[in-house]
Design a protein around this motif. Structure first.
Motif, PDB file in Angstrom:
ATOM      1  N   LYS A 266      47.492  74.573  52.268  1.00  0.00           N
ATOM      2  CA  LYS A 266      48.698  75.252  51.803  1.00  0.00           C
ATOM      3  C   LYS A 266      48.708  76.748  52.082  1.00  0.00           C
ATOM      4  O   LYS A 266      49.773  77.365  52.066  1.00  0.00           O
ATOM      5  CB  LYS A 266      48.863  75.019  50.296  1.00  0.00           C
ATOM      6  N   ARG A 267      47.547  77.330  52.326  1.00  0.00           N
ATOM      7  CA  ARG A 267      47.497  78.783  52.488  1.00  0.00           C
ATOM      8  C   ARG A 267      46.836  79.210  53.794  1.00  0.00           C
ATOM      9  O   ARG A 267      47.406  79.960  54.583  1.00  0.00           O
ATOM     10  CB  ARG A 267      46.729  79.392  51.299  1.00  0.00           C
ATOM     11  N   ILE A 268      45.623  78.729  54.007  1.00  0.00           N
ATOM     12  CA  ILE A 268      44.844  79.225  55.146  1.00  0.00           C
ATOM     13  C   ILE A 268      45.459  78.791  56.470  1.00  0.00           C
ATOM     14  O   ILE A 268      45.758  79.642  57.327  1.00  0.00           O
ATOM     15  CB  ILE A 268      43.383  78.745  55.047  1.00  0.00           C
ATOM     16  N   LYS A 269      45.635  77.502  56.658  1.00  0.00           N
ATOM     17  CA  LYS A 269      46.164  77.021  57.938  1.00  0.00           C
ATOM     18  C   LYS A 269      47.559  77.541  58.241  1.00  0.00           C
ATOM     19  O   LYS A 269      47.805  78.056  59.362  1.00  0.00           O
ATOM     20  CB  LYS A 269      46.143  75.487  57.963  1.00  0.00           C
ATOM     21  N   PRO A 270      48.528  77.415  57.315  1.00  0.00           N
ATOM     22  CA  PRO A 270      49.885  77.893  57.651  1.00  0.00           C
ATOM     23  C   PRO A 270      49.920  79.368  58.021  1.00  0.00           C
ATOM     24  O   PRO A 270      50.617  79.750  58.967  1.00  0.00           O
ATOM     25  CB  PRO A 270      50.672  77.631  56.359  1.00  0.00           C
TER      26      PRO A 270
ATOM     27  N   SER B  93      41.233  89.201  53.938  1.00  0.00           N
ATOM     28  CA  SER B  93      41.809  89.602  52.653  1.00  0.00           C
ATOM     29  C   SER B  93      43.311  89.855  52.772  1.00  0.00           C
ATOM     30  O   SER B  93      44.097  89.391  51.943  1.00  0.00           O
ATOM     31  CB  SER B  93      41.103  90.841  52.111  1.00  0.00           C
ATOM     32  N   ARG B  94      43.748  90.577  53.813  1.00  0.00           N
ATOM     33  CA  ARG B  94      45.183  90.833  53.992  1.00  0.00           C
ATOM     34  C   ARG B  94      45.928  89.550  54.324  1.00  0.00           C
ATOM     35  O   ARG B  94      47.062  89.350  53.906  1.00  0.00           O
ATOM     36  CB  ARG B  94      45.412  91.859  55.105  1.00  0.00           C
ATOM     37  N   MET B  95      45.298  88.684  55.036  1.00  0.00           N
ATOM     38  CA  MET B  95      45.930  87.432  55.423  1.00  0.00           C
ATOM     39  C   MET B  95      46.172  86.520  54.224  1.00  0.00           C
ATOM     40  O   MET B  95      47.190  85.829  54.143  1.00  0.00           O
ATOM     41  CB  MET B  95      45.045  86.716  56.450  1.00  0.00           C
ATOM     42  N   LEU B  96      45.256  86.543  53.256  1.00  0.00           N
ATOM     43  CA  LEU B  96      45.303  85.563  52.179  1.00  0.00           C
ATOM     44  C   LEU B  96      45.700  86.107  50.814  1.00  0.00           C
ATOM     45  O   LEU B  96      46.251  85.373  49.994  1.00  0.00           O
ATOM     46  CB  LEU B  96      43.937  84.861  52.060  1.00  0.00           C
ATOM     47  N   MET B  97      45.442  87.372  50.547  1.00  0.00           N
ATOM     48  CA  MET B  97      45.664  87.902  49.207  1.00  0.00           C
ATOM     49  C   MET B  97      47.137  88.165  48.899  1.00  0.00           C
ATOM     50  O   MET B  97      47.563  88.067  47.751  1.00  0.00           O
ATOM     51  CB  MET B  97      44.863  89.196  49.014  1.00  0.00           C
ATOM     52  N   TRP B  98      47.917  88.490  49.900  1.00  0.00           N
ATOM     53  CA  TRP B  98      49.329  88.773  49.663  1.00  0.00           C
ATOM     54  C   TRP B  98      50.050  87.515  49.196  1.00  0.00           C
ATOM     55  O   TRP B  98      49.760  86.404  49.646  1.00  0.00           O
ATOM     56  CB  TRP B  98      49.996  89.279  50.940  1.00  0.00           C
ATOM     57  N   GLY B  99      51.030  87.698  48.314  1.00  0.00           N
ATOM     58  CA  GLY B  99      51.871  86.580  47.912  1.00  0.00           C
ATOM     59  C   GLY B  99      52.758  86.140  49.067  1.00  0.00           C
ATOM     60  O   GLY B  99      52.925  86.868  50.059  1.00  0.00           O
ATOM     61  N   ASP B 100      53.337  84.964  48.955  1.00  0.00           N
ATOM     62  CA  ASP B 100      54.159  84.422  50.041  1.00  0.00           C
ATOM     63  C   ASP B 100      55.321  85.347  50.399  1.00  0.00           C
ATOM     64  O   ASP B 100      55.619  85.561  51.584  1.00  0.00           O
ATOM     65  CB  ASP B 100      54.703  83.041  49.650  1.00  0.00           C
ATOM     66  N   HIS B 101      55.997  85.881  49.384  1.00  0.00           N
ATOM     67  CA  HIS B 101      57.167  86.714  49.660  1.00  0.00           C
ATOM     68  C   HIS B 101      56.774  87.943  50.472  1.00  0.00           C
ATOM     69  O   HIS B 101      57.411  88.273  51.486  1.00  0.00           O
ATOM     70  CB  HIS B 101      57.843  87.131  48.356  1.00  0.00           C
ATOM     71  N   LYS B 102      55.725  88.617  50.044  1.00  0.00           N
ATOM     72  CA  LYS B 102      55.293  89.824  50.743  1.00  0.00           C
ATOM     73  C   LYS B 102      54.779  89.498  52.135  1.00  0.00           C
ATOM     74  O   LYS B 102      55.086  90.207  53.101  1.00  0.00           O
ATOM     75  CB  LYS B 102      54.197  90.522  49.929  1.00  0.00           C
ATOM     76  N   PHE B 103      54.015  88.408  52.230  1.00  0.00           N
ATOM     77  CA  PHE B 103      53.424  88.046  53.529  1.00  0.00           C
ATOM     78  C   PHE B 103      54.503  87.692  54.549  1.00  0.00           C
ATOM     79  O   PHE B 103      54.522  88.224  55.669  1.00  0.00           O
ATOM     80  CB  PHE B 103      52.470  86.871  53.348  1.00  0.00           C
ATOM     81  N   TYR B 104      55.399  86.783  54.166  1.00  0.00           N
ATOM     82  CA  TYR B 104      56.392  86.314  55.135  1.00  0.00           C
ATOM     83  C   TYR B 104      57.537  87.317  55.334  1.00  0.00           C
ATOM     84  O   TYR B 104      58.284  87.226  56.305  1.00  0.00           O
ATOM     85  CB  TYR B 104      56.930  84.948  54.729  1.00  0.00           C
ATOM     86  N   SER B 105      57.689  88.272  54.412  1.00  0.00           N
ATOM     87  CA  SER B 105      58.650  89.365  54.640  1.00  0.00           C
ATOM     88  C   SER B 105      58.083  90.324  55.676  1.00  0.00           C
ATOM     89  O   SER B 105      58.816  90.851  56.506  1.00  0.00           O
ATOM     90  CB  SER B 105      58.922  90.108  53.327  1.00  0.00           C
TER      91      SER B 105
END
Length: 275
Positions: free
Chosen positions: A240-244, A259-271
């Motif tokens: 649900k997190r690492i692969k996508p 850390s930057r790849m995984l720690m951010w929430g979905d909204h922040k990451f995909y924005s």
């Protein structure tokens, strides 16, 4: 067992925190032993200890034992709201074949050797009621000693992780250490990881840790040193997190630290990295 017509006034367990004082608005709870079989059934069903359907009610001879178990647990501060959870996770506590007095060594261990307060002990039991069935000499004490040797701290805190880790045999804990050392961690490095992230002891090596490590090395083409810097990687969901996120970034030709790849929430990451 002689029936007793009495009321035992108890304070509710208001939370699983270390605070032992209930809020001023809390109402005291009353545990009643009645001579009426019907009233006993009604009381136990209201707690969620027995089914409400009278056809599924326990045998009359079993009621004194169940009432005794309820009385014992409530005398140790377990409030009404947690009994359905205890019954669901550890029905043995209310079985006529189990003597609730056998749990005394566990309470002594939690208060004495673990150094847990009364509220913390109750929190441990609510989070992992099967800990009451554990053998102090062969499970709890060796596990506590081993965890302290690894540098795991604050084990008395009433968290689900602490409760379940303490209730785990040492050999299972050592299996996680062996895995970390097998992939390149030095003993001291592996111990530090376990000390920082004790939840790792609850992960399956073959179903969780190894697949994540292999994806890191073979698909993400990352070095072990990155994992050593961010061992929290093991705590994220592979599917649900690492692969996508990895495949999303790869399509964009972007490479981030773990850390930057995984720690951010979905909204922040995909924005930040829009599809």
């Amino acid at each position: 067992m002689a029936t007793v017509t009495a009321s035992l006034r108890l304070q509710p367990l208001s939370s699983l925190s270390s605070s032992s004082s209930p809020p001023p608005s809390s109402r005291p709870l009353y545990l009643k032993f009645n001579t009426s079989h019907r009233e006993n059934l009604r009381y136990l069903s209201s707690l969620g200890v027995i089914p409400q359907n009278p056809r599924l009610a326990p045998a009359v001879d079993n009621l004194p034992h169940i009432l005794s178990a309820v009385n014992f647990l409530k005398s140790n501060g377990i409030s009404d709201e947690y009994f359905p959870r205890l019954v669901y996770l550890c029905p043995q506590l209310f079985s006529p074949t189990f003597s609730i007095s056998e749990t005394d060594p566990v309470f002594d261990f939690l208060a004495g050797e673990l150094g847990a307060s009364a509220a913390e002990s109750r929190g441990m039991i609510v989070n992992c009621p099967s800990i009451l069935l554990s053998d102090v000499e062969y499970c709890l004490r060796p596990t506590l000693v081993y965890l302290k040797e690894l540098g795991v701290k604050n084990l008395n805190r009433a968290s689900k992780t602490n409760a379940h880790v303490l209730n785990t045999r040492v050999e299972k804990l050592r299996a996680k250490m062996r895995f970390l050392k097998s992939i390149g961690f030095e003993h001291e490095e592996a111990a530090r990881v376990c000390g920082r992230i004790p939840a790792i002891f609850g992960y399956s090596v073959e179903d969780n840790l190894r697949p994540k490590f292999e994806f890191l090395v073979y698909d993400m083409e990352r070095e072990l040193e990155e994992l050593k810097k961010f061992p929290q990687y093991f705590g994220f969901s592979l599917g649900k997190r690492i692969k996508p996120r990895h495949w999303h970034l790869k399509k964009k030709g972007v490479r981030l630290s773990l850390s930057r790849m995984l720690m951010w929430g979905d909204h922040k990451f995909y924005s930040k990295w829009k599809p």
